[in-house]
Design a protein around this motif. Structure first.
Motif, PDB file in Angstrom:
ATOM      1  N   LYS A 180      13.961 -14.729   5.180  1.00  0.00           N
ATOM      2  CA  LYS A 180      14.194 -13.754   5.935  1.00  0.00           C
ATOM      3  C   LYS A 180      15.729 -13.762   6.673  1.00  0.00           C
ATOM      4  N   LEU A 181      15.876 -14.991   6.447  1.00  0.00           N
ATOM      5  CA  LEU A 181      17.193 -15.658   7.087  1.00  0.00           C
ATOM      6  C   LEU A 181      17.712 -15.253   6.646  1.00  0.00           C
ATOM      7  N   LYS A 182      18.113 -15.778   5.226  1.00  0.00           N
ATOM      8  CA  LYS A 182      19.352 -15.671   4.095  1.00  0.00           C
ATOM      9  C   LYS A 182      19.680 -13.948   4.130  1.00  0.00           C
ATOM     10  N   GLU A 183      18.585 -13.331   4.473  1.00  0.00           N
ATOM     11  CA  GLU A 183      19.172 -11.991   4.543  1.00  0.00           C
ATOM     12  C   GLU A 183      19.616 -11.420   5.664  1.00  0.00           C
ATOM     13  N   MET A 184      19.805 -12.212   6.651  1.00  0.00           N
ATOM     14  CA  MET A 184      20.343 -11.972   7.672  1.00  0.00           C
ATOM     15  C   MET A 184      21.999 -12.366   7.699  1.00  0.00           C
ATOM     16  N   GLY A 185      22.158 -13.118   6.473  1.00  0.00           N
ATOM     17  CA  GLY A 185      23.420 -13.981   6.350  1.00  0.00           C
ATOM     18  C   GLY A 185      23.202 -15.065   6.588  1.00  0.00           C
ATOM     19  N   LEU A 186      22.613 -15.756   6.872  1.00  0.00           N
ATOM     20  CA  LEU A 186      22.686 -17.313   7.533  1.00  0.00           C
ATOM     21  C   LEU A 186      22.930 -18.049   5.834  1.00  0.00           C
ATOM     22  N   ASP A 187      23.470 -19.382   6.004  1.00  0.00           N
ATOM     23  CA  ASP A 187      23.848 -20.018   4.773  1.00  0.00           C
ATOM     24  C   ASP A 187      22.794 -20.742   5.066  1.00  0.00           C
ATOM     25  N   GLN A 188      22.668 -21.730   3.692  1.00  0.00           N
ATOM     26  CA  GLN A 188      21.763 -22.612   3.511  1.00  0.00           C
ATOM     27  C   GLN A 188      21.766 -23.780   4.143  1.00  0.00           C
ATOM     28  N   ASP A 189      22.803 -23.652   5.004  1.00  0.00           N
ATOM     29  CA  ASP A 189      22.728 -25.595   5.619  1.00  0.00           C
ATOM     30  C   ASP A 189      22.385 -25.268   7.292  1.00  0.00           C
ATOM     31  N   LYS A 190      22.517 -24.258   7.317  1.00  0.00           N
ATOM     32  CA  LYS A 190      21.895 -23.463   9.192  1.00  0.00           C
ATOM     33  C   LYS A 190      20.362 -23.338   8.556  1.00  0.00           C
ATOM     34  N   ILE A 191      20.125 -22.738   7.634  1.00  0.00           N
ATOM     35  CA  ILE A 191      18.784 -22.545   7.141  1.00  0.00           C
ATOM     36  C   ILE A 191      18.363 -23.982   7.260  1.00  0.00           C
ATOM     37  N   SER A 192      18.894 -24.335   6.541  1.00  0.00           N
ATOM     38  CA  SER A 192      17.846 -26.311   6.396  1.00  0.00           C
ATOM     39  C   SER A 192      17.600 -26.998   7.773  1.00  0.00           C
ATOM     40  N   LYS A 193      19.426 -26.568   8.470  1.00  0.00           N
ATOM     41  CA  LYS A 193      19.306 -26.853  10.212  1.00  0.00           C
ATOM     42  C   LYS A 193      17.639 -26.772  10.684  1.00  0.00           C
ATOM     43  N   ILE A 194      17.238 -25.640  10.714  1.00  0.00           N
ATOM     44  CA  ILE A 194      16.129 -25.073  11.244  1.00  0.00           C
ATOM     45  C   ILE A 194      15.050 -25.376  11.063  1.00  0.00           C
ATOM     46  N   GLY A 195      14.831 -25.607   9.423  1.00  0.00           N
ATOM     47  CA  GLY A 195      13.890 -26.032   9.205  1.00  0.00           C
ATOM     48  C   GLY A 195      13.309 -26.994   9.391  1.00  0.00           C
ATOM     49  N   LYS A 196      14.419 -28.114   9.664  1.00  0.00           N
ATOM     50  CA  LYS A 196      14.034 -29.457   9.289  1.00  0.00           C
ATOM     51  C   LYS A 196      12.918 -29.639  10.394  1.00  0.00           C
ATOM     52  N   PRO A 197      12.707 -29.749  11.228  1.00  0.00           N
ATOM     53  CA  PRO A 197      11.023 -30.354  12.031  1.00  0.00           C
ATOM     54  C   PRO A 197      10.174 -29.673  11.106  1.00  0.00           C
ATOM     55  N   VAL A 198      10.026 -28.217  10.117  1.00  0.00           N
ATOM     56  CA  VAL A 198       8.948 -27.967   9.386  1.00  0.00           C
ATOM     57  C   VAL A 198       8.971 -29.066   8.227  1.00  0.00           C
ATOM     58  N   GLU A 199      10.125 -29.589   7.920  1.00  0.00           N
ATOM     59  CA  GLU A 199      10.060 -30.123   6.651  1.00  0.00           C
ATOM     60  C   GLU A 199       9.305 -31.639   7.010  1.00  0.00           C
ATOM     61  N   ASP A 200       9.629 -32.032   8.310  1.00  0.00           N
ATOM     62  CA  ASP A 200       9.111 -33.132   8.849  1.00  0.00           C
ATOM     63  C   ASP A 200       7.352 -32.940   9.046  1.00  0.00           C
ATOM     64  N   LEU A 201       7.069 -32.267   9.467  1.00  0.00           N
ATOM     65  CA  LEU A 201       5.605 -32.462   9.763  1.00  0.00           C
ATOM     66  C   LEU A 201       4.790 -31.914   8.772  1.00  0.00           C
ATOM     67  N   LEU A 202       5.976 -31.060   6.741  1.00  0.00           N
ATOM     68  CA  LEU A 202       5.471 -31.658   5.989  1.00  0.00           C
ATOM     69  C   LEU A 202       5.463 -32.497   5.703  1.00  0.00           C
ATOM     70  N   ALA A 203       5.785 -33.242   6.129  1.00  0.00           N
ATOM     71  CA  ALA A 203       5.741 -34.564   5.013  1.00  0.00           C
ATOM     72  C   ALA A 203       5.006 -35.611   5.839  1.00  0.00           C
ATOM     73  N   ASP A 204       4.658 -35.082   7.202  1.00  0.00           N
ATOM     74  CA  ASP A 204       3.339 -36.363   8.301  1.00  0.00           C
ATOM     75  C   ASP A 204       2.166 -35.929   7.813  1.00  0.00           C
ATOM     76  N   SER A 205       1.537 -36.817   7.050  1.00  0.00           N
ATOM     77  CA  SER A 205      -0.068 -36.924   6.823  1.00  0.00           C
ATOM     78  C   SER A 205      -0.788 -37.126   8.100  1.00  0.00           C
ATOM     79  N   ASP A 206       0.022 -37.654   8.663  1.00  0.00           N
ATOM     80  CA  ASP A 206      -1.664 -38.581   9.886  1.00  0.00           C
ATOM     81  C   ASP A 206      -1.496 -36.878  10.913  1.00  0.00           C
TER      82      ASP A 206
END
Length: 384
Positions: free
Chosen positions: A53-79
């Motif tokens: 959805k963010l890509k459809e709104m015109g955001l570039d991949q770097d901006k999407i990755s920055k917003i999504g960094k906390p999600v990626e961190d959660l996905l890697a947090d087994s505890d």
């Protein structure tokens, strides 16, 4: 488990940015689903939808990755995934991230707009029951604030004595309600009668409980919600005698608080005791809708939304698992209902629910067959 406070809810409601991403997923407390990583799978799927959805709104991949960094961190947090409840709510924007692990089941849902989607959270603050829970033991006093979906501890350490001996001046375990002696030959315990010792003991408990009540007054003095007590059965009548809180619930949570595995188990037991109270509250609101004259109720979105902005709505019933899409022009007090979601409209249910909560009204998410008037997805009772 930290409670999602109304202040935090209101901060989310006021947050204004573009884009804002709201993600809701079901999670598991234990068992096979945790081992198989079902929660991670849900989150990965929903973040993928948000990123598209963010890509459809015109955001570039770097901006999407920055917003999504906390999600990626959660996905890697087994505890993190080993300590879940029933649902997880995430709120993200550029430079902003909040997560809430809550004991309420969420269906998978992702919402991207210029505001956060809070409709799944509103029953936590309206209609479905806020209360206080006092876990009362002779060597420990704890106060919790909760509702049907969440619970958190309130710090009363500086307000109440932590144990009976602080109030009565000696270790309460050195005396018993019954006088006991042991037969040295058989090893059996012989219990004698109650008498004066019992009366003295009750007075000690009463003094302790009055001190607890006095301390709690600093927290509860302006409250109008139930206080339910978890304690051993024989202690509750004594606490009733000591308490000055007008909304002390007449039934205790049975058993010693220490017998419960954790705070969630104690919370669940308190809800079971309070269930008749909260069911009655909802039933009374539904009865009001059916019995009031037509001028005091409405099922028309075009009437209800402007009335909400005028502060007229006391109670709002919304059909669960449904939504109404469109726009509201506050200057014209006009509602434009549309067929479905688009980048140019908003969830009118979310808009209505958040506004009613901010005004101190009641919001109920109701299944279609139980709506007061199921010809509409939105019913309202007006204050005047």
């Amino acid at each position: 488990m930290p409670i999602l406070t109304k202040e935090q809810f209101e901060d989310l409601a006021k947050f204004d940015n573009n884009p804002c991403i709201s993600i809701f997923i079901p999670t598991e407390r234990a068992g096979k689903d945790v081992l198989e990583g079902k929660g991670r799978i849900h989150l990965k799927s929903q973040w993928k939808k948000a990123a598209e959805k963010l890509k459809e709104m015109g955001l570039d991949q770097d901006k999407i990755s920055k917003i999504g960094k906390p999600v990626e961190d959660l996905l890697a947090d087994s505890d993190f995934w080993r300590h879940q409840s029933d649902g997880l709510a995430l709120f993200l924007a550029d430079g902003f991230f909040r997560k809430y692990t809550l004991p309420v089941y969420f269906e998978e849902y992702t919402y991207v707009s210029d505001h956060f989607y809070l409709k799944p959270l509103v029953p936590m603050f309206s209609g479905d029951g806020r209360f206080y829970l006092l876990a009362l033991q002779m060597d420990r006093v704890q106060l919790y604030e909760g509702n049907r979906y969440s619970v958190g501890e309130v710090d009363v350490e500086d307000l109440t004595p932590s144990q009976l001996e602080e109030r009565v001046g000696f270790d309460y375990e050195e005396k018993n309600l019954k006088s006991k002696t042991q037969n040295e030959t058989t090893g059996t315990t012989v219990t004698h009668g109650y008498g004066a010792a019992e009366r003295d003991r009750k007075n000690e408990f009463l003094r302790f409980f009055r001190a607890v009540d006095k301390g709690l007054h600093e927290v509860l003095k302006d409250e109008k919600v139930p206080l339910v007590v978890a304690c051993q059965d024989y202690l509750f009548p004594i606490y009733q005698e000591a308490s000055t809180y007008k909304r002390l619930f007449p039934e205790p949570v049975p058993g010693n608080p220490s017998d419960y595995e954790n705070m969630l188990a104690l919370h669940s037991a308190a809800l079971e005791v309070l269930k008749p109270h909260f069911d009655k509250e909802k039933e009374e609101k539904m009865k009001q809708f059916k019995e009031m004259n037509p001028g005091r109720t409405s099922v028309m979105v075009s009437e209800i939304i402007p009335a909400i902005y005028q502060g007229k709505v006391d109670t709002l019933f919304l059909q669960n698992r449904e939504d109404i899409w469109g726009n509201y022009n506050e200057n014209m007090a006009s509602v434009d209902v549309q067929d479905g979601p688009s980048s140019a409209n908003t969830s009118l249910m979310n808009l209505a629910a958040v506004k009613v909560i901010e005004q101190g009204g009641n919001v109920y998410l109701i299944e279609n067959e139980f709506m007061p008037d199921n010809s509409s997805k939105m019913n309202a009772v007006f204050r005047y």
